[in-house]
Write an enzyme that holds these catalytic residues in place. Structure first.
Site, PDB file in Angstrom:
ATOM      1  N   GLU A 187       0.830  -1.229   0.000  1.00 19.82           N
ATOM      2  CA  GLU A 187       0.000   0.000   0.000  1.00 19.82           C
ATOM      3  C   GLU A 187       0.857   1.268   0.000  1.00 19.82           C
ATOM      4  O   GLU A 187       0.654   2.178   0.821  1.00 19.82           O
ATOM      5  CB  GLU A 187      -0.961  -0.013   1.198  1.00 19.82           C
ATOM      6  CG  GLU A 187      -1.991  -1.106   1.110  1.00 19.82           C
ATOM      7  CD  GLU A 187      -3.118  -1.022   2.129  1.00 19.82           C
ATOM      8  OE1 GLU A 187      -3.055  -0.211   3.055  1.00 19.82           O
ATOM      9  OE2 GLU A 187      -4.087  -1.788   1.972  1.00 19.82           O
TER      10      GLU A 187
ATOM     11  N   GLU B  53      -5.286  -8.305  -0.434  1.00 21.99           N
ATOM     12  CA  GLU B  53      -5.994  -8.042   0.824  1.00 21.99           C
ATOM     13  C   GLU B  53      -7.449  -7.827   0.478  1.00 21.99           C
ATOM     14  O   GLU B  53      -7.783  -6.886  -0.265  1.00 21.99           O
ATOM     15  CB  GLU B  53      -5.446  -6.800   1.552  1.00 21.99           C
ATOM     16  CG  GLU B  53      -4.154  -7.062   2.292  1.00 21.99           C
ATOM     17  CD  GLU B  53      -3.668  -5.867   3.100  1.00 21.99           C
ATOM     18  OE1 GLU B  53      -4.507  -5.144   3.683  1.00 21.99           O
ATOM     19  OE2 GLU B  53      -2.444  -5.654   3.133  1.00 21.99           O
TER      20      GLU B  53
HETATM   21  O1  AHR Z   1      -5.059  -5.862   7.095  1.00 20.62           O
HETATM   22  C1  AHR Z   1      -4.934  -4.722   7.888  1.00 20.62           C
HETATM   23  C2  AHR Z   1      -4.225  -3.574   7.184  1.00 20.62           C
HETATM   24  O2  AHR Z   1      -5.062  -3.077   6.177  1.00 20.62           O
HETATM   25  C3  AHR Z   1      -2.945  -3.915   6.464  1.00 20.62           C
HETATM   26  O3  AHR Z   1      -1.844  -3.914   7.292  1.00 20.62           O
HETATM   27  C4  AHR Z   1      -2.848  -2.828   5.437  1.00 20.62           C
HETATM   28  O4  AHR Z   1      -2.145  -3.232   4.300  1.00 20.62           O
HETATM   29  C5  AHR Z   1      -4.296  -2.467   5.152  1.00 20.62           C
HETATM   30  O5  AHR Z   1      -4.505  -1.102   5.160  1.00 20.62           O
END
Ligand code: AHR
Length: 507
Positions: free
Chosen positions: A177, A296
């Site tokens: 990210e 994610e």
């Molecule tokens: O999964 C929780 C967090 O969400 C992660 O660390 C990040 O990549 C995202 O913003």
């Protein structure tokens, strides 16, 4: 009591495929955050721990869940992590302040322990390199440490730490990210693109067989989406195999109807990025292909505790999942199957305790509602995705207008002669009388029907009542006249597993 007045029809043909299903679509994510690793996967001293400190009850539940790939070590944690802290003798591993979640990191769990976890579960490891505070040299050195044969200083360090053979890690993320201002060492798109490209070159010089995931946008709400993705891809196209996307779904507005129609948004997200991939490939006149990695994804909106108060393994974002969340997860995975020609990797964020299908306590664990759809897909969606012909009534949603009541996907595995249909009935009031018709080869029999359903979208499992939202299995039966009829209850996921022995072909 519900009455069956609504009708749907799903036509199936094994020859009408939408692409090969990558097993890596059924992946998970384990971050050094909260109690995912410590007190979740790894808890030396627990009555459940094995001799290495892994919780055997958690390993058993993870085996049921069946993640095919695991992304590690973060997440936002990654951008402040130096991998050398997590290897070597335990007594020499530093205790550090961890900035992303303001917690204390003991480094008792590191790269070797992660590889052991993956081997224990039969999952592919997917490692991230720190492109926040980390250098491109450090990124390359981690590839050498993991994948080079003995004989150089960095590879010999691995050997000295007990691993004579290379780990052969194939999947690598180029940061996490990096478009987010919250990220430690956040960069703008051009600066990230240059750093990622230079890291990629060094990493692939160490091991040309590795596959790299470029950081795409961290959500559709980012002001730089999807321009970030275009810029990063244009700079790195020939050096990477995947572009990442992240998204967390929410029902913040308490609007169950719109929430249950989120598949539409998931598809738009993938279609936008698939279009960006095509654009960049054409612009660069490239013959190389880049695919998508949704590394994610999950529901996350109820628990926002993200600061650990400088403690070890604090309780952070331990979201409790309910029935409607499970149905969103199910249709998200339907979307994975429908877009499997471009989406090749997906990691449920996360695996244990932190926005996770499994919650632990010192005396046991709980399977949350979302455990079950994930398990059903990871076990039964193999082979090719089928392009179904679906006729369904619609219902009205505030966010997306009229949407289909039935969300469907299917797989067919030629090698096994087995297929599976994944049917989400989004309606809340009445069951849906659904006819399944095989237009090509008809199966001999339905082997089993798995169903998760309930009346209350907010119903959730708890340690006291662990089976409120769970899967019930019923026996199948022969398929006559190429069709079966099912009454899909409101708010349900139904998985129909069938087998083709010889099968008859339609004329
Ligand atoms: O999964 C929780 C967090 O969400 C992660 O660390 C990040 O990549 C995202 O913003």
């Amino acid at each position: 009591m519900t009455t069956s007045i609504l009708q749907a029809r799903v036509a199936i043909d094994e020859e009408r495929t939408a692409g090969a299903i990558s097993p890596l679509l059924f992946g998970g994510f384990a971050e050094h955050m909260g109690r995912c690793i410590y007190q979740g996967i790894f808890e030396p001293g627990s009555p459940f721990a094995d001799q290495h400190g892994f919780r055997t009850d958690v390993l058993a539940a993870l085996r049921e869940l069946n993640p095919r790939v695991i992304r590690y070590p973060g997440g936002n944690f990654l951008s402040g992590y130096h991998w050398r802290d997590g290897v070597g003798p335990l007594e020499q591993r530093p205790r550090r302040r961890e900035l992303a979640w303001q917690s204390i990191e003991t480094n008792r769990f590191g790269t070797h322990e992660f590889i052991a976890l993956c081997r224990a579960l039969g999952a592919e490891p997917m490692l991230g390199v720190n492109l926040g505070t980390g250098t491109i040299e450090e990124a390359g050195a981690l590839v050498e440490y993991c994948n080079a044969p003995a004989g150089t200083a960095t590879a010999d360090l691995r050997v000295a730490h007990g691993a004579a053979n290379p780990f052969n890690v194939r999947y690598w993320c180029l940061g996490n990210e990096m478009d987010g201002p919250w990220q430690i060492g956040h960069l703008d798109a051009t600066a990230y693109a240059v750093k990622a490209r230079e890291a990629a070159k060094i990493m692939k010089w160490h091991d040309p067989s590795i596959q790299l995931v470029l950081c795409g946008s961290s959500g559709t709400g980012m002001p730089t989406y999807p321009e970030w993705d275009r810029i990063a891809l244009e700079a790195c196209w020939e050096h990477v195999e995947y572009l990442s996307l992240h998204y967390y779904a929410s029902n913040r507005d308490h609007d169950t109807g719109s929430y249950l129609a989120l598949a539409r948004q998931f598809e738009e997200h993938l279609d936008t990025l698939a279009g960006t991939l095509r654009y960049v490939k054409s612009k660069l006149r490239s013959r190389h292909d880049v695919f998508l990695s949704w590394d994610e994804w999950n529901v996350w909106y109820k628990d926002h505790v993200v600061h650990g108060g400088w403690s070890e393994a604090p309780h952070l974002i331990e979201e409790v999942y309910n029935l409607e969340d499970a149905l969103v997860v199910a249709q998200w995975m339907n979307v994975f199957l429908r877009r499997c020609h471009v989406l090749k990797i997906a990691c449920l964020a996360q695996l244990v305790n932190v926005i996770a299908p499994i919650l632990t306590r010192p005396d046991g664990l709980l399977r949350q509602s979302i455990f079950y759809p994930f398990m059903l897909f990871s076990r039964h969606a193999t082979g090719d995705s089928l392009d179904l012909n679906v006729r369904t009534p619609t219902y009205h949603t505030r966010a997306y207008g009229d949407q289909p009541l039935l969300d469907a996907a299917a797989s067919y595995d030629t090698m096994r002669g087995e297929g599976a249909l994944f049917l989400v009935h989004r309606g809340r009031d009445a069951s849906l009388a659904t006819e399944l018709i095989w237009q090509g080869r008809a199966p001999d029999r339905v082997m089993a029907i798995y169903q998760l359903a309930g009346d209350d979208p907010s119903a959730a499992n708890s340690f006291e009542h662990p089976d409120v939202v769970t899967v019930r299995e019923s026996p199948g039966g022969p398929v006559d006249d190429r069709r079966i009829r099912l009454d899909l209850p409101p708010l349900s996921l139904t998985v129909v597993k069938y087998r083709q022995e010889q099968g008859a072909t339609a004329t």
